[in-house]
Design a protein around this motif. Structure first.
Motif, PDB file in Angstrom:
ATOM      1  N   ASN A   4       7.187  21.155 -21.201  1.00 52.60           N
ATOM      2  CA  ASN A   4       8.377  21.638 -21.905  1.00 52.60           C
ATOM      3  C   ASN A   4       8.385  21.286 -23.388  1.00 52.60           C
ATOM      4  O   ASN A   4       9.374  21.545 -24.077  1.00 52.60           O
ATOM      5  N   LEU A   5       7.287  20.724 -23.881  1.00 52.19           N
ATOM      6  CA  LEU A   5       7.232  20.346 -25.295  1.00 52.19           C
ATOM      7  C   LEU A   5       6.815  21.531 -26.159  1.00 52.19           C
ATOM      8  O   LEU A   5       6.055  22.405 -25.717  1.00 52.19           O
ATOM      9  N   PRO A   6       7.259  21.571 -27.413  1.00 52.67           N
ATOM     10  CA  PRO A   6       6.833  22.637 -28.325  1.00 52.67           C
ATOM     11  C   PRO A   6       5.362  22.481 -28.689  1.00 52.67           C
ATOM     12  O   PRO A   6       4.772  21.410 -28.552  1.00 52.67           O
ATOM     13  N   SER A   7       4.755  23.555 -29.165  1.00 57.22           N
ATOM     14  CA  SER A   7       3.327  23.530 -29.501  1.00 57.22           C
ATOM     15  C   SER A   7       3.051  22.717 -30.763  1.00 57.22           C
ATOM     16  O   SER A   7       1.924  22.289 -30.998  1.00 57.22           O
ATOM     17  N   GLU A   8       4.054  22.511 -31.585  1.00 58.91           N
ATOM     18  CA  GLU A   8       3.895  21.686 -32.783  1.00 58.91           C
ATOM     19  C   GLU A   8       4.998  20.644 -32.817  1.00 58.91           C
ATOM     20  O   GLU A   8       6.107  20.879 -32.313  1.00 58.91           O
ATOM     21  N   TYR A   9       4.703  19.487 -33.400  1.00 55.26           N
ATOM     22  CA  TYR A   9       5.668  18.397 -33.406  1.00 55.26           C
ATOM     23  C   TYR A   9       5.520  17.604 -34.700  1.00 55.26           C
ATOM     24  O   TYR A   9       4.485  17.666 -35.377  1.00 55.26           O
ATOM     25  N   ALA A  10       6.565  16.848 -35.011  1.00 53.43           N
ATOM     26  CA  ALA A  10       6.558  16.036 -36.227  1.00 53.43           C
ATOM     27  C   ALA A  10       5.820  14.725 -35.975  1.00 53.43           C
ATOM     28  O   ALA A  10       5.847  14.172 -34.872  1.00 53.43           O
ATOM     29  N   SER A  11       5.159  14.235 -36.999  1.00 52.66           N
ATOM     30  CA  SER A  11       4.461  12.966 -36.903  1.00 52.66           C
ATOM     31  C   SER A  11       5.460  11.851 -36.602  1.00 52.66           C
ATOM     32  O   SER A  11       6.531  11.768 -37.215  1.00 52.66           O
ATOM     33  N   GLY A  12       5.107  10.995 -35.624  1.00 51.62           N
ATOM     34  CA  GLY A  12       5.979   9.884 -35.266  1.00 51.62           C
ATOM     35  C   GLY A  12       7.100  10.250 -34.325  1.00 51.62           C
ATOM     36  O   GLY A  12       7.916   9.389 -33.970  1.00 51.62           O
ATOM     37  N   SER A  13       7.164  11.494 -33.889  1.00 45.54           N
ATOM     38  CA  SER A  13       8.247  11.943 -33.011  1.00 45.54           C
ATOM     39  C   SER A  13       7.988  11.548 -31.557  1.00 45.54           C
ATOM     40  O   SER A  13       6.890  11.127 -31.185  1.00 45.54           O
ATOM     41  N   ARG A  14       9.011  11.704 -30.718  1.00 41.07           N
ATOM     42  CA  ARG A  14       8.871  11.451 -29.288  1.00 41.07           C
ATOM     43  C   ARG A  14       7.803  12.367 -28.695  1.00 41.07           C
ATOM     44  O   ARG A  14       7.012  11.937 -27.836  1.00 41.07           O
ATOM     45  N   ASP A  15       7.771  13.625 -29.109  1.00 44.77           N
ATOM     46  CA  ASP A  15       6.784  14.567 -28.588  1.00 44.77           C
ATOM     47  C   ASP A  15       5.367  14.063 -28.852  1.00 44.77           C
ATOM     48  O   ASP A  15       4.498  14.107 -27.971  1.00 44.77           O
ATOM     49  N   GLU A  16       5.124  13.579 -30.058  1.00 52.57           N
ATOM     50  CA  GLU A  16       3.804  13.053 -30.386  1.00 52.57           C
ATOM     51  C   GLU A  16       3.466  11.854 -29.511  1.00 52.57           C
ATOM     52  O   GLU A  16       2.332  11.731 -29.015  1.00 52.57           O
ATOM     53  N   ARG A  17       4.443  10.994 -29.260  1.00 50.55           N
ATOM     54  CA  ARG A  17       4.184   9.796 -28.456  1.00 50.55           C
ATOM     55  C   ARG A  17       3.847  10.164 -27.005  1.00 50.55           C
ATOM     56  O   ARG A  17       3.032   9.497 -26.363  1.00 50.55           O
ATOM     57  N   ILE A  18       4.475  11.223 -26.486  1.00 49.74           N
ATOM     58  CA  ILE A  18       4.153  11.664 -25.125  1.00 49.74           C
ATOM     59  C   ILE A  18       2.698  12.114 -25.054  1.00 49.74           C
ATOM     60  O   ILE A  18       1.951  11.723 -24.137  1.00 49.74           O
ATOM     61  N   TYR A  19       2.275  12.922 -25.999  1.00 48.52           N
ATOM     62  CA  TYR A  19       0.881  13.385 -26.011  1.00 48.52           C
ATOM     63  C   TYR A  19      -0.093  12.218 -26.162  1.00 48.52           C
ATOM     64  O   TYR A  19      -1.137  12.164 -25.497  1.00 48.52           O
ATOM     65  N   GLU A  20       0.235  11.285 -27.038  1.00 44.47           N
ATOM     66  CA  GLU A  20      -0.648  10.141 -27.247  1.00 44.47           C
ATOM     67  C   GLU A  20      -0.719   9.261 -26.000  1.00 44.47           C
ATOM     68  O   GLU A  20      -1.789   8.745 -25.649  1.00 44.47           O
ATOM     69  N   LEU A  21       0.413   9.104 -25.323  1.00 44.82           N
ATOM     70  CA  LEU A  21       0.422   8.297 -24.103  1.00 44.82           C
ATOM     71  C   LEU A  21      -0.363   8.982 -22.991  1.00 44.82           C
ATOM     72  O   LEU A  21      -1.023   8.313 -22.187  1.00 44.82           O
ATOM     73  N   ILE A  22      -0.326  10.305 -22.935  1.00 43.85           N
ATOM     74  CA  ILE A  22      -1.154  11.036 -21.975  1.00 43.85           C
ATOM     75  C   ILE A  22      -2.627  10.687 -22.183  1.00 43.85           C
ATOM     76  O   ILE A  22      -3.357  10.392 -21.229  1.00 43.85           O
ATOM     77  N   LEU A  23      -3.059  10.696 -23.420  1.00 42.82           N
ATOM     78  CA  LEU A  23      -4.465  10.386 -23.717  1.00 42.82           C
ATOM     79  C   LEU A  23      -4.794   8.943 -23.355  1.00 42.82           C
ATOM     80  O   LEU A  23      -5.886   8.653 -22.851  1.00 42.82           O
TER      81      LEU A  23
END
Length: 253
Positions: A115-134
């Motif tokens: 449900n996340l957008p294809s682009e996100y701001a640096s330091g945002s919650r969306d970015e942290r979700i992707y980083e935690l996935i990795l």
């Protein structure tokens, strides 16, 4: 002919995707220019490559590195959640095909990422979700659901015969007669080409064959006997040793 699929990672390094398959579906040979994690919520996926098969039971996953030709065979009604991952997203991502455990955290992150957008701001919650996935992908445990394929045509034919009739006794002696060799020669060449003893390979084929049938709702007793086990109890002991729970408990989860 092998199809090639490419993805645009300019906005993010992980692209999530939901895919459902009907029983009997088949994805022909193809490759991706990126790594791929397929997580199954239900049903069974058999991944075929030039070097063997990987069978993915419900609630597990399969990691496929970039540029690996593969085909998918679907058993049961499969609900899959897929991550396409930029090859350079992490320096220490797995480099070989493998069936893996998917932690509760990683499962929840995959669902959230859909449900996340294809682009996100640096330091945002969306970015942290992707980083935690990795981060979670780097911690995945490998599971013994790989069936390596030997190189020689004679042993390949033997392996195909085992897959087609897993209920047969398949002792080393009987298999050796089938390929006109001694038992010692069979074991030596089989181990050299697959890294497994023939008897161990047969046990794994039986387990993975059973998983595919149980995922379709077949009775444990029938599956156990059809896979060459002397009793449902013997099958359950083997299943619990590998999977950690009994067959009935596993498929009721």
């Amino acid at each position: 002919m092998t199809r090639q699929s490419d993805f645009d990672f300019s906005g993010r390094s992980v692209i999530p995707y939901a895919q459902d398959y009907c029983h009997g579906a088949y994805e022909s040979w193809h490759t991706h220019s990126c790594a791929q994690l397929i997580h199954t919520l239900s049903g069974v996926i058999r991944v075929e490559t030039r070097h063997g098969f990987w069978v993915v039971p419900p609630s597990r996953g399969v990691w496929i590195p970039a540029d690996i030709p593969h085909a998918l065979h679907i058993t049961g009604e499969v609900k899959a959640r897929v991550l396409f991952i930029e090859p350079l997203a992490r320096a220490d991502l797995p480099v070989a095909c493998q069936v893996v455990s998917v932690s509760d955290l990683l499962r929840a992150l995959i669902v959230s990422s859909l449900n996340l957008p294809s682009e996100y701001a640096s330091g945002s919650r969306d970015e942290r979700i992707y980083e935690l996935i990795l981060d979670e992908i780097r911690l995945m445990d490998t599971l013994p659901f790989h069936i390596p394929e030997p190189a020689s045509e004679r042993l390949r034919q033997l392996c195909q015969a085992v897959r087609e009739a897993p209920q047969e006794p398949w002792s080393v002696a009987s298999a050796a007669v089938k390929i006109s060799a001694s038992g010692r020669t069979l074991n030596r060449h089989f181990y050299q080409q697959t890294g497994m003893q023939f008897a161990e390979w047969v046990r794994r084929v039986r387990l993975l064959h059973a998983l595919a049938r149980l995922a379709q709702g077949e009775q444990i007793t029938r599956v156990a006997l059809d896979c060459g086990y002397t009793s449902p109890g013997a099958f359950s002991v083997m299943f619990r040793r590998v999977m950690g729970v009994s067959p009935s408990d596993y498929f009721s989860q």
